[in-house]
Scaffold this active site. Sequence first.
Site, PDB file in Angstrom:
ATOM      1  N   GLU A 131       7.160  -3.074  21.337  1.00 30.14           N
ATOM      2  CA  GLU A 131       6.259  -4.063  22.252  1.00 30.14           C
ATOM      3  C   GLU A 131       6.532  -3.567  23.552  1.00 30.14           C
ATOM      4  OE1 GLU A 131       6.508  -8.148  21.323  1.00 30.14           O
ATOM      5  OE2 GLU A 131       5.853  -8.492  23.419  1.00 30.14           O
ATOM      6  N   SER A 229      14.755  -7.864  16.065  1.00 27.28           N
ATOM      7  CA  SER A 229      15.278  -8.531  17.221  1.00 27.28           C
ATOM      8  C   SER A 229      15.198 -10.227  17.167  1.00 27.28           C
ATOM      9  CB  SER A 229      14.510  -7.904  18.605  1.00 27.28           C
ATOM     10  OG  SER A 229      13.394  -8.286  18.525  1.00 27.28           O
TER      11      SER A 229
END
Length: 291
Positions: A131, A229
């Site tokens: 991202e 994450s």
Amino acid sequence: MNVEIDSESGFCFGVVNAIKLAEQSLGERGCVFSLGDIVHNGLEMERLEGLGLRTIAHGNLTASMQGETVLVRAHGEPPQTYEAAAEAGIEVIDATCPVVAKLQRTVAAAHARMTERGGQVVILGKRGHAEVVGLTGQARGGAEVIVVEGENDLNTVDFERPIYFLSQTTQSLELFGRISDELMRRAHDAEEVTVHDTICRAVASREGRLGEFAKRHDVVVFVSGRKSSNGRLLFEVCREANPHSYMVEGADDMQPEWFAGARSVGVCGATSTPKWVMESVARAVGVHDGR
Ligand code: F3S
């Protein structure tokens, strides 16, 4: 022993949407390529691979794949990826989460503003995360875009110049607040610091509630792929609320001694954890209990 599955754990709408698009295109085409894992969960990836999904790297976007179909996952991609695919004659199915797509536009606008004003864009995020690569890729030339993972990285910021601060969608609200305060405190002119909270609430809202869930149980089994994450962040929330918290990828990782003397077990997971994996873990907890 009572085993409860957290009803609010599991895929966020961005991941649900990406998997739906993958299943739909696999149904139509039989074989679709994904740039990296669609979801950071090995078991769900195995399921999708069984339907014909193949994972590739960016270096594979060449003319040898002409006519093939590539899916962009919820994390999004930088513009260069779309350009490489177009040049190679590859069809792109874009499953970028709408929240991430909006953030990419925000980064592009912030970068244009900082370029005009001689400032810099600061992103709270994990360096190298897909991202974040998609976000930093929105800026070509002009103002620098600095990725910070914590307070220790702030020495890379020039406090004499304007700052536009924003965040990867899955960061912790608490850390974002701390870094914002620090930027304001150290800036030569605090008026020149723009703080834009871009953390996705599909994740942030889970933190507090998950802590409550973890406290309610004697033992907590947190189900997540190790590459997630968001999984690591939410597992820390569980562990802080309940030291008897364990992270597993699937039912096979569990150890019977975790449950000795436990009367209630909570099963929960990350935004990338499929419900069906949490259900199989919950069933296996019952087995470990001897039932
Ligand atoms: Fe999208 Fe938020 Fe999920 S940004 S991919 S809905 S965590």
